[in-house]
Design a protein around this motif. Structure first.
Motif, mmCIF file in Angstrom:
data_model
loop_
_atom_site.group_PDB
_atom_site.id
_atom_site.type_symbol
_atom_site.label_atom_id
_atom_site.label_comp_id
_atom_site.label_asym_id
_atom_site.label_seq_id
_atom_site.Cartn_x
_atom_site.Cartn_y
_atom_site.Cartn_z
ATOM 1 N N ALA A 529 4.126 -21.610 20.678
ATOM 2 C CA ALA A 529 2.844 -21.191 21.265
ATOM 3 C C ALA A 529 1.813 -20.937 20.161
ATOM 4 O O ALA A 529 0.611 -21.058 20.375
ATOM 5 N N ARG A 530 2.306 -20.567 19.000
ATOM 6 C CA ARG A 530 1.391 -20.289 17.887
ATOM 7 C C ARG A 530 1.226 -21.461 16.941
ATOM 8 O O ARG A 530 0.239 -21.547 16.216
ATOM 9 N N CYS A 531 2.210 -22.319 16.921
ATOM 10 C CA CYS A 531 2.255 -23.345 15.885
ATOM 11 C C CYS A 531 2.323 -24.726 16.525
ATOM 12 O O CYS A 531 3.346 -25.084 17.118
ATOM 13 N N PRO A 532 1.273 -25.510 16.432
ATOM 14 C CA PRO A 532 1.272 -26.813 17.123
ATOM 15 C C PRO A 532 2.166 -27.862 16.481
ATOM 16 O O PRO A 532 2.317 -28.949 17.021
ATOM 17 N N ASN A 533 2.740 -27.540 15.348
ATOM 18 C CA ASN A 533 3.631 -28.509 14.677
ATOM 19 C C ASN A 533 4.977 -27.825 14.406
ATOM 20 O O ASN A 533 5.297 -27.446 13.283
ATOM 21 N N THR A 534 5.737 -27.652 15.498
ATOM 22 C CA THR A 534 6.994 -26.909 15.406
ATOM 23 C C THR A 534 8.183 -27.872 15.390
ATOM 24 O O THR A 534 8.308 -28.729 16.275
ATOM 25 N N VAL A 535 9.037 -27.701 14.395
ATOM 26 C CA VAL A 535 10.255 -28.504 14.269
ATOM 27 C C VAL A 535 11.428 -27.591 14.621
ATOM 28 O O VAL A 535 11.545 -26.503 14.054
ATOM 29 N N VAL A 536 12.277 -28.016 15.556
ATOM 30 C CA VAL A 536 13.443 -27.199 15.908
ATOM 31 C C VAL A 536 14.701 -27.840 15.333
ATOM 32 O O VAL A 536 14.950 -29.037 15.542
ATOM 33 N N VAL A 537 15.462 -27.040 14.602
ATOM 34 C CA VAL A 537 16.741 -27.509 14.035
ATOM 35 C C VAL A 537 17.851 -26.688 14.667
ATOM 36 O O VAL A 537 17.785 -25.459 14.666
ATOM 37 N N THR A 538 18.865 -27.360 15.219
ATOM 38 C CA THR A 538 19.995 -26.608 15.777
ATOM 39 C C THR A 538 21.218 -26.759 14.876
ATOM 40 O O THR A 538 21.535 -27.867 14.438
ATOM 41 N N HIS A 539 21.868 -25.653 14.599
ATOM 42 C CA HIS A 539 23.198 -25.663 13.989
ATOM 43 C C HIS A 539 24.142 -25.184 15.076
ATOM 44 O O HIS A 539 24.110 -24.024 15.467
ATOM 45 N N SER A 540 24.941 -26.105 15.557
ATOM 46 C CA SER A 540 25.648 -25.800 16.790
ATOM 47 C C SER A 540 27.076 -26.309 16.791
ATOM 48 O O SER A 540 27.368 -27.389 16.287
ATOM 49 N N ALA A 541 27.941 -25.520 17.422
ATOM 50 C CA ALA A 541 29.343 -25.906 17.559
ATOM 51 C C ALA A 541 29.551 -26.837 18.739
ATOM 52 O O ALA A 541 30.694 -27.119 19.104
ATOM 53 N N GLY A 542 28.478 -27.316 19.338
ATOM 54 C CA GLY A 542 28.662 -28.234 20.459
ATOM 55 C C GLY A 542 27.341 -28.639 21.074
ATOM 56 O O GLY A 542 26.298 -28.630 20.428
ATOM 57 N N ILE A 543 27.426 -28.947 22.345
ATOM 58 C CA ILE A 543 26.256 -29.469 23.061
ATOM 59 C C ILE A 543 25.317 -28.325 23.423
ATOM 60 O O ILE A 543 25.765 -27.252 23.814
ATOM 61 N N ASN A 544 24.019 -28.564 23.288
ATOM 62 C CA ASN A 544 23.014 -27.592 23.732
ATOM 63 C C ASN A 544 22.059 -28.226 24.731
ATOM 64 O O ASN A 544 21.665 -29.377 24.551
ATOM 65 N N ILE A 545 21.657 -27.444 25.741
ATOM 66 C CA ILE A 545 20.481 -27.870 26.499
ATOM 67 C C ILE A 545 19.264 -27.473 25.676
ATOM 68 O O ILE A 545 19.335 -26.577 24.828
#
Ligand code: NOJ
Length: 784
Positions: A529-545
């Motif tokens: 909402a604050r940052c128009p250039n947001t990169v999301v990185v997931t570190h995950s043990a499996g599948i995420n929605i």
């Protein structure tokens, strides 16, 4: 596995003198059938010298015999120094000065068999140098029937072909160091909840879950990757905690004797999962060859345990209920891989630090004077860890050419997963459901975890990179602050905001949601909402929605899985484009949690001790096969992953029959060898296609081949299944041919009536592309 305190000495016993560790280059490992036959002869000579008590000890673990999680006692009069087994598939667990490697899930996401081999080879060399003969891995079970399975990350993929290729590369990588691989967990151990028998304080028993799997599904799905492991020469298989079709895996005569040792021609030994044995003679005649951790002495430190082997086996032989020939067969199976891998010839001594490190892991108070410096076995393994960490990272979204970063002057880093570990360097070792609130996640929990010597967090790596390019990094790591939308310290708004999310999973528990942990959705929404250039990185043990995937301010999404100790460097390599992303999803990401979900069985009250039943009624239709069968659109499909360049395929697939007029089924006169009927591994068809890099930067892609059986194939066949893949690196403007070799097994189905693999009669469709839903070129072949 919970262990009572006490018996510290058990773990500290044994000599502490370190001997010279033979260099890896001083050995040659020959795992051919000829080498196994010669090894069997040596095993026979060994058996001939044993008395009955020694024979029972050879197949029964004993904690007082060593400092490992599982030990077989030495027999000094025969020069046999015993066997040590340690976990696990991702790191030498409960040890010091070892590396934490990318998880199996990450390895599978690389789709790079050479790197998967290199990972296993480096990991196993650490076992060897620590004096550990037996590595408790790799894992092909669970395969990932359940999106929320707690141990999916230890294995590779819910696709049997990808898991099978990964098992093959991993078993070879391990055993080429002279260390034994234990392919686990055989079979149907798809959920952690009630995975085994539980005994209440009043003595009442509730049996472990029964995985009820039909014969065709067993062969075409869950058994498939274990066949690859056996073919690759795995020394051992670990039978699992659960029941299969009502009988515990570790005493399941049909599975162990008929299927594994009969159909697959397995000549090594079946080791039990720890405390998964519930009978003596029944298990031994049912196909179990080694009981771990086995010995009655362990009963005092492991809660609620009983040994069914040891002295009980000697009695059983003496009273005639267990033929001595079967006991000899068990030992032969244990000792054949030992000799085949030349473990009798100069194997390093056990690292004396193993005892105190293991003792401390189990929370026992050991005095400082008992601490012994560990052998450092890490060498340059950080290189392969960093490389595979990046290779197993999947770029899912990249709008407005957000990535690679060019030269941002202001960078925002957000989320608890960006931080350095805050609760100790083995925080992921906690057998709990959540992990720790603050600290990056590079490996899951439980026996498959590992203790870090070093870890490079994402924030540290980004700061180091930013310093080089004169950029400023601002950050908020506390998810509570982010969820409360308190971003007042962020000024000016960074040119790029990178949000790091994590999803923990551990042995012993299944996940309860597909959403990333720690209020992740609110965290992403507030930052975006604050940052128009947001990169999301997931570190995950499996599948995420990813409920925020279509948010226009979320301009890039990266699934970075569990990359191991170089996690920060691996992600920086991708973010700045030093490495062009080439990872592909080894699973499907659904839009909603309920899309094609197979729920974990979770009974809250039961009326009978055998009530835990998991009916695998979906047959082979798990993961992308379910989405295809039900025509459900995923968010990101199996096999998908973006690159900073583009790739194209040639206009046609050329095919060539490699065997004229093959029979419908393997030749009944040919004997089964290690890996099963040899005909199953013969190449029947070669398919070739051209691939080119049509973009502006060099990079790798994965060309994927899927097969659909003809319409006259038995009902329940998947719409399509992966039957070939090749990772290929190309410079811009370059092209190359990719060859796929389709084996008899690849083109057959398991015919339940005749109990063999049968080729279909009609036209088989082959489809080639860059994901399970991006299939650009098709053709058909007829084999009969
Ligand atoms: C139980 C786990 O299921 C298995 O994978 C592991 O190897 C043993 N414990 C030993 O820690």
């Amino acid at each position: 596995m919970y262990i009572k305190s006490g018996l510290l000495q058990a773990f500290l016993l044994g000599g502490v003198a370190a001997s010279r560790v033979p260099d890896l280059s001083e050995r040659t490992v020959d795992s051919s059938a000829r080498a196994w036959a010669a090894a069997t002869e040596k095993a026979n000579r060994f058996i001939a010298q044993l008395n009955l008590t020694e024979k029972a000890a050879m197949v029964t673990g004993s904690s007082s015999a060593g400092r490992c999680i599982g030990n077989i006692a030495a027999i000094p009069r025969l020069g046999f120094t015993g066997l040590c087994t340690q976990d696990g598939p991702t790191a030498l667990n409960r040890a010091d000065l070892v590396s934490v490697f990318p998880a199996g899930l990450t390895a599978a996401a690389s789709w790079d068999e050479d790197l998967i081999y290199a990972r296993a080879n480096a990991l196993a060399s650490e076992f060897r140098e620590k004096g550990v003969q037996i590595l408790l891995g790799p894992s092909a079970g669970p395969m990932g029937r359940h999106t929320m399975g707690g141990r999916n990350w230890e294995g590779f993929s819910p696709d049997p072909y990808l898991t099978g290729r990964s098992m093959d590369a991993t078993v070879r990588g391990i055993q080429d160091t002279g260390v034994q691989a234990v392919s686990k967990h055989f079979i149907g151990n798809e959920q952690e909840t009630q995975r085994t028998r539980t005994v209440s304080e009043d003595g009442s028993v509730v049996e472990g879950i029964s995985a009820n799997i039909d014969d065709r599904t067993l062969h075409e799905l869950y058994l498939w990757p274990f066949a690859d492991a056996v073919k690759a020469g795995t020394a051992s298989l670990m039978c699992s905690y659960n029941r299969v079709n009502q009988t515990y895996s570790c005493e399941n005569d049909h599975l162990l004797n008929t299927v594994l040792k009969g159909q697959l021609g397995f000549k090594g030994y079946v080791m039990s999962d720890f405390f998964a044995v519930h009978s003596g003679v029944k298990a031994a005649t049912g196909g179990l060859d080694m009981n771990m951790p086995g010995g009655i002495d362990l009963a005092s430190i492991y809660a609620g345990s009983t040994s069914f082997f040891g002295g009980n086996l000697t009695s059983a032989v003496n009273n005639g209920s267990l033929p001595i020939a079967r006991l000899d067969d068990m030992i032969r199976r244990v000792m054949t891989p030992y000799y085949a891998l030349k473990q009798d010839q100069g194997f390093p001594t056990q690292d004396p630090s193993s005892g105190p490190v293991l003792a401390r892991y189990f929370a026992q108070q050991i005095p400082i004077s008992a601490e012994i410096p560990a052998r450092d076995v890490r060498h340059n393994h950080a290189d392969v860890i960093r490389k595979l960490g990046a290779a197993g990272t999947v770029l899912l979204k990249n709008t407005n050419s957000t990535l690679p970063l060019v030269s941002p002057k202001t960078i925002g880093v957000f989320g608890n997963d960006a931080a350095d570990l805050s609760a100790g360097l083995d925080n992921a070792l906690k057998d709990d459901r959540t992990g720790t609130p603050l600290g990056t996640l590079d490996i899951g929990g439980g026996s498959g975890s590992g203790k870090h010597t070093t870890i490079i967090s994402p924030l540290d790596a980004i700061k180091a990179r930013a310093q080089k390019i004169g950029a400023r990094v601002s950050y908020i790591l506390d998810n509570t602050v982010l969820a409360a939308n308190d971003l007042h310290s962020i000024y000016p708004t960074p040119e790029v905001c990178i949000v790091f999310l994590k999803t923990y999973a551990s042995e012993g528990y299944d996940r309860t949601t597909l959403e990333a942990d720690w209020n992740s959705t609110l965290v992403v929404n507030n930052v975006a909402a604050r940052c128009p250039n947001t990169v999301v990185v997931t570190h995950s043990a499996g599948i995420n929605i990813m409920p925020w995937a279509s948010n226009p301010n979320v301009t890039a999404i990266i699934a970075a899985h569990l990359p191991g100790e170089q996690t920060g460097n691996s992600i920086v390599d991708i973010l700045w484009g030093d490495v062009n992303p080439s990872g592909k999803l080894p699973y499907t990401i659904p839009v909603n949690e309920t899309d094609c979900n197979i729920p974990i069985v979770n009974l809250t009250s039961i009326s009978s001790p055998t009530e835990w039943q998991a009916n695998f009624t979906e047959g082979q239709l798990i993961d992308y096969r379910a989405f295809d069968a039900k025509n459900v659109t995923p968010l990101y499909e199996f096999g998908f992953g973006l690159s900073y360049t583009t790739f194209d395929l040639g206009s046609s697939i050329s095919t060539k029959a490699l065997v004229k007029n093959p029979s419908a089924a393997p030749n009944p006169k040919t004997a089964v060898v290690i890996g099963g009927h040899p005909d199953l591994w013969l190449d029947l068809v070669k398919a070739t296609i051209q691939v080119s890099n049509s973009g502006k930067v060099a990079g790798a892609t994965v060309v994927q081949l899927y097969m659909s059986l003809p319409a006259d194939a038995p009902a329940g066949s998947p719409v399509r299944t992966l039957r070939g893949f090749k990772k290929i690196y190309l410079k811009p403007g370059h092209k190359s041919n990719v060859d796929f070799y389709l084996k008899r097994r690849d083109l057959s189905y398991w015919d339940v009536a005749s109990q063999q693999w049968v080729l279909p009669t009609g036209e088989i469709s082959l489809q080639v592309g860059f994901s399970s839903r991006d299939l650009r070129i098709k053709t058909t072949v007829r084999v009969l």
